[in-house]
Design a protein around this motif. Structure first.
Motif, mmCIF file in Angstrom:
data_model
loop_
_atom_site.group_PDB
_atom_site.id
_atom_site.type_symbol
_atom_site.label_atom_id
_atom_site.label_comp_id
_atom_site.label_asym_id
_atom_site.label_seq_id
_atom_site.Cartn_x
_atom_site.Cartn_y
_atom_site.Cartn_z
ATOM 1 N N ALA A 71 0.632 -1.256 0.193
ATOM 2 C CA ALA A 71 -0.043 -0.314 0.293
ATOM 3 C C ALA A 71 1.210 1.367 0.052
ATOM 4 C CB ALA A 71 -1.342 -0.121 1.008
ATOM 5 N N CYS A 72 0.627 2.353 -1.108
ATOM 6 C CA CYS A 72 0.886 3.561 -1.211
ATOM 7 C C CYS A 72 1.113 4.410 0.406
ATOM 8 C CB CYS A 72 0.876 4.194 -2.020
ATOM 9 S SG CYS A 72 1.164 3.826 -3.342
ATOM 10 N N ILE A 73 1.051 5.296 0.880
ATOM 11 C CA ILE A 73 0.888 5.942 2.041
ATOM 12 C C ILE A 73 -0.219 7.405 2.147
ATOM 13 C CG2 ILE A 73 2.435 8.478 0.855
ATOM 14 C CD1 ILE A 73 3.783 9.198 3.561
ATOM 15 N N CYS A 74 -0.899 7.128 0.802
ATOM 16 C CA CYS A 74 -1.685 8.217 1.136
ATOM 17 C C CYS A 74 -3.060 6.947 0.517
ATOM 18 C CB CYS A 74 -2.093 9.766 0.542
ATOM 19 S SG CYS A 74 -2.989 10.161 1.163
ATOM 20 N N PRO A 75 -3.476 6.009 0.427
ATOM 21 C CA PRO A 75 -4.323 4.946 -0.093
ATOM 22 C C PRO A 75 -5.835 5.639 -0.379
ATOM 23 C CG PRO A 75 -3.009 4.106 1.479
ATOM 24 C CD PRO A 75 -3.100 5.146 1.797
ATOM 25 N N ALA A 76 -6.862 5.284 -1.601
ATOM 26 C CA ALA A 76 -7.732 6.336 -1.662
ATOM 27 C C ALA A 76 -8.996 6.017 -0.535
ATOM 28 C CB ALA A 76 -7.980 4.969 -2.793
ATOM 29 N N GLU A 77 -9.249 5.910 0.510
ATOM 30 C CA GLU A 77 -9.873 5.792 0.961
ATOM 31 C C GLU A 77 -9.259 6.809 2.600
ATOM 32 O OE1 GLU A 77 -11.858 3.071 5.380
ATOM 33 O OE2 GLU A 77 -10.853 2.355 4.364
ATOM 34 N N THR A 78 -7.866 6.397 2.514
ATOM 35 C CA THR A 78 -7.412 8.198 3.266
ATOM 36 C C THR A 78 -7.515 9.273 2.827
ATOM 37 O OG1 THR A 78 -5.686 6.354 4.382
ATOM 38 C CG2 THR A 78 -4.988 8.389 3.876
ATOM 39 N N GLY A 79 -7.352 9.202 1.057
ATOM 40 C CA GLY A 79 -7.379 10.244 0.093
ATOM 41 C C GLY A 79 -9.063 10.247 1.065
ATOM 42 N N HIS A 80 -10.027 9.348 0.872
ATOM 43 C CA HIS A 80 -11.784 10.366 0.510
ATOM 44 C C HIS A 80 -11.648 11.017 2.317
ATOM 45 C CE1 HIS A 80 -15.786 9.163 0.751
ATOM 46 N NE2 HIS A 80 -15.665 8.451 1.677
ATOM 47 N N ARG A 81 -11.492 10.214 3.301
ATOM 48 C CA ARG A 81 -11.258 10.301 5.003
ATOM 49 C C ARG A 81 -11.243 11.928 5.072
ATOM 50 N NH1 ARG A 81 -15.171 7.224 8.295
ATOM 51 N NH2 ARG A 81 -14.732 4.522 7.126
ATOM 52 N N SER A 82 -10.031 12.259 4.364
ATOM 53 C CA SER A 82 -9.356 13.354 4.952
ATOM 54 C C SER A 82 -10.582 14.697 4.385
ATOM 55 C CB SER A 82 -8.108 13.274 4.015
ATOM 56 O OG SER A 82 -6.814 12.866 4.741
ATOM 57 N N ILE A 83 -10.806 14.584 2.734
ATOM 58 C CA ILE A 83 -11.964 15.291 2.126
ATOM 59 C C ILE A 83 -13.389 15.684 3.441
ATOM 60 C CG2 ILE A 83 -10.269 15.636 0.789
ATOM 61 C CD1 ILE A 83 -13.101 14.317 -1.090
ATOM 62 N N THR A 84 -13.441 14.328 4.469
ATOM 63 C CA THR A 84 -15.144 13.992 4.367
ATOM 64 C C THR A 84 -15.309 14.921 5.404
ATOM 65 O OG1 THR A 84 -14.931 11.534 4.065
ATOM 66 C CG2 THR A 84 -16.658 12.778 5.535
ATOM 67 N N PRO A 85 -14.669 15.732 5.841
ATOM 68 C CA PRO A 85 -15.408 17.208 6.664
ATOM 69 C C PRO A 85 -15.640 18.149 5.812
ATOM 70 C CG PRO A 85 -13.651 16.332 8.177
ATOM 71 C CD PRO A 85 -13.538 16.088 6.758
ATOM 72 N N GLY A 86 -15.156 18.375 4.702
ATOM 73 C CA GLY A 86 -16.039 19.574 3.923
ATOM 74 C C GLY A 86 -16.519 18.932 3.216
ATOM 75 N N HIS A 87 -17.592 17.782 2.704
ATOM 76 C CA HIS A 87 -18.285 17.115 2.137
ATOM 77 C C HIS A 87 -19.557 17.588 3.488
ATOM 78 C CE1 HIS A 87 -16.365 15.089 -1.548
ATOM 79 N NE2 HIS A 87 -16.692 14.228 -0.600
ATOM 80 N N LEU A 88 -19.386 17.901 4.165
ATOM 81 C CA LEU A 88 -20.002 17.192 5.342
ATOM 82 C C LEU A 88 -20.693 19.544 5.247
ATOM 83 C CD1 LEU A 88 -18.760 14.880 8.329
ATOM 84 C CD2 LEU A 88 -20.902 14.278 6.400
ATOM 85 N N ALA A 89 -19.431 19.350 5.030
ATOM 86 C CA ALA A 89 -19.823 20.792 5.586
ATOM 87 C C ALA A 89 -20.313 21.847 4.708
ATOM 88 C CB ALA A 89 -18.609 21.343 5.351
ATOM 89 N N TYR A 90 -20.953 20.840 3.436
ATOM 90 C CA TYR A 90 -21.276 21.598 2.220
ATOM 91 C C TYR A 90 -22.458 21.132 2.593
ATOM 92 C CZ TYR A 90 -18.648 24.168 -1.276
ATOM 93 O OH TYR A 90 -17.457 24.596 -2.259
ATOM 94 N N VAL A 91 -22.919 19.782 3.154
ATOM 95 C CA VAL A 91 -24.297 19.626 3.095
ATOM 96 C C VAL A 91 -25.053 20.464 4.606
ATOM 97 C CG1 VAL A 91 -25.740 17.625 4.139
ATOM 98 C CG2 VAL A 91 -24.403 17.067 2.225
ATOM 99 N N SER A 92 -23.885 21.002 5.751
ATOM 100 C CA SER A 92 -24.627 21.351 7.088
ATOM 101 C C SER A 92 -24.712 22.952 6.365
ATOM 102 C CB SER A 92 -22.983 21.372 7.569
ATOM 103 O OG SER A 92 -23.816 21.908 8.977
#
Length: 439
Positions: free
Chosen positions: A382-403
């Motif tokens: 595995a690389c240092i920043c896999p797909a789920e890691t990248g997804h989790r790091s930006i999830t607060p942004g997705h949630l903030a748009y909904v908020s």
């Protein structure tokens, strides 16, 4: 021969000599790899960032770029025609041939399907605008390729879940372009937190740049230039009227194509916050958008000023927004540390010495993000920043748009990835509306 069995065979072939290496950071560089042993790469998206990644690949003697793809034949990004650096399909072909000294040339395509379906390609680089990230990535994965995709890893939350699940299904190697993880300063800040030097982390300030307040280029609506297939460029997004102020470089200001400067940068500095808190597979428990203001122009519809307040299960609170210095600041009950590109400071300066040993708990070490990806392709680690890691790091942004849209905070279950007892929020979060025929 079908593409999948052939690619598995190439994966096995490339892994020879690396299979016995268990630690990703010590996989050899294969600097003298013969042409047949090189990793064949296709690059989709040939703007500024795409050219940066091309340079990274050209510096790796065990990789060779065999195909490039873009729907714009030639452009100068946000500069007047003929001024500054050239980008686009023709420019990339010329640049690669010049830099590599190749006389055989590199194949050029305007359709990403043709790159992803080539049986001789091992890995695909996705450096398109955000609204294309998931579609190109999934096409590559389903053709048996490994993928390096720029951040934010996807344009929408639902795409992010789909991508990281497909990576797992395909047993693919994936690297998110959150390259700060491959810098010792950010790694040092993370290890200071992980080893308890700051004590209990009470708060985190994640500073990002402000969004676009006014048109960043010529706002006049015109016909698209002849060298650009604008319908294909829009792809799954709404086909908005063409204007230079919303095209190369500035497209992210509109939600049709990107998530604004907020989503452009949250995958960098909030990624470091999550890494330090060991949340690569989790996230906050509460998210709220606070004090968002929007530009007085219909060219863009992403926030100019913004703050996202998060709470985590361990009691840590974070503030993500343009009101803080750009970077990540950790505040504990025994000290603090601040890290940004090219700089790390702390309440004890010895912590920032490159030779200082922060303690026994070490995190994944990489000092070259593309090298880490290529090593992963060979070793199947595995690389240092896999797909789920990248997804989790930006999830607060997705949630903030909904908020922000619902004008209320959201209580988040990071394990199940659902907003608790809020069907309206979950519906918005899972929304995915592609323009035909891209659905």
């Amino acid at each position: 021969m079908s593409s999948a069995p052939r690619h598995v065979s190439r994966r096995t072939f490339l892994a020879v000599g690396a299979a016995s290496i268990s630690m990703p950071s010590i996989v050899p560089n294969f600097a003298n790899a013969a042409p047949g042993e090189r990793i064949n790469v296709g690059v989709i998206g040939l703007g500024s960032r795409g050219f940066n990644l091309i340079d990274d690949l050209l510096a790796a003697s065990d990789a060779q770029i065999v195909a490039v793809c873009d729907v714009d034949k030639l452009h100068y990004r946000d500069q007047p025609w003929g001024e500054g650096r050239k980008f686009g399909l023709k420019a990339a072909q010329e640049y690669i041939e010049q830099k590599s000294g190749s006389r055989s040339g590199v194949s050029g395509y305007s359709d990403y399907h043709e790159v992803c379906s080539r049986e001789d390609i091992d890995a695909v680089i996705v450096a398109t605008p955000d609204h294309w990230h998931a579609i190109c990535t999934l096409e590559a994965l389903q053709n048996g390729k490994d993928v390096y995709c720029e951040k934010p890893v996807t344009h929408t939350f639902r795409e992010g879940q789909t991508v990281y699940q497909e990576v797992a299904n395909q047993k693919a190697i994936f690297q998110t372009g959150s390259q700060q993880r491959s810098d010792w300063r950010f790694r040092r800040a993370v290890e200071l937190v992980r080893n308890g030097h700051l004590g209990r982390i009470q708060s985190i300030e994640v500073g990002l740049p402000p969004g676009y307040e006014a048109p960043q280029g010529d706002p006049k609506v015109t016909l698209p230039p002849e060298h650009l297939d604008y319908d294909f460029w829009c792809g799954p997004a709404p086909k908005l009227p063409y204007t230079r102020a919303r095209h190369h470089r500035w497209w992210r200001g509109h939600r049709a194509f990107g998530g604004g400067v907020l989503m452009d940068w949250i995958g960098h500095h909030n990624d470091i916050a999550h890494w330090a808190l060991d949340l690569d597979h989790s996230g906050p428990t509460r998210v709220e958008a606070v004090g968002w203001t929007f530009p007085q122009t219909n060219i863009y519809n992403t926030p100019h000023h913004y703050e996202i307040r998060c709470e985590y299960a361990n009691g840590t609170k974070s503030s993500i927004g343009n009101g803080h210095p750009i970077g990540t600041r950790f505040v504990g009950d025994e000290g603090w540390a601040f890290v940004t590109r090219g700089k790390i400071t702390a309440s004890r300066m010895e912590w920032t010495d490159p030779n200082y040993d922060p303690g026994q708990e070490k995190v994944y070490e990489s000092d070259n993000h593309m090298r880490n990806f290529l090593n992963g392709v060979r070793s199947r680690t595995a690389c240092i920043c896999p797909a789920e890691t990248g997804h989790r790091s930006i999830t607060p942004g997705h949630l903030a748009y909904v908020s922000q849209k619902l004008n209320r905070p959201l209580n988040w279950n990071p394990e199940e990835e659902v907003v608790i007892e809020d069907s309206d929020a979950n519906k918005l979060l899972q929304a995915q509306d592609y323009r035909e025929p891209w659905g």
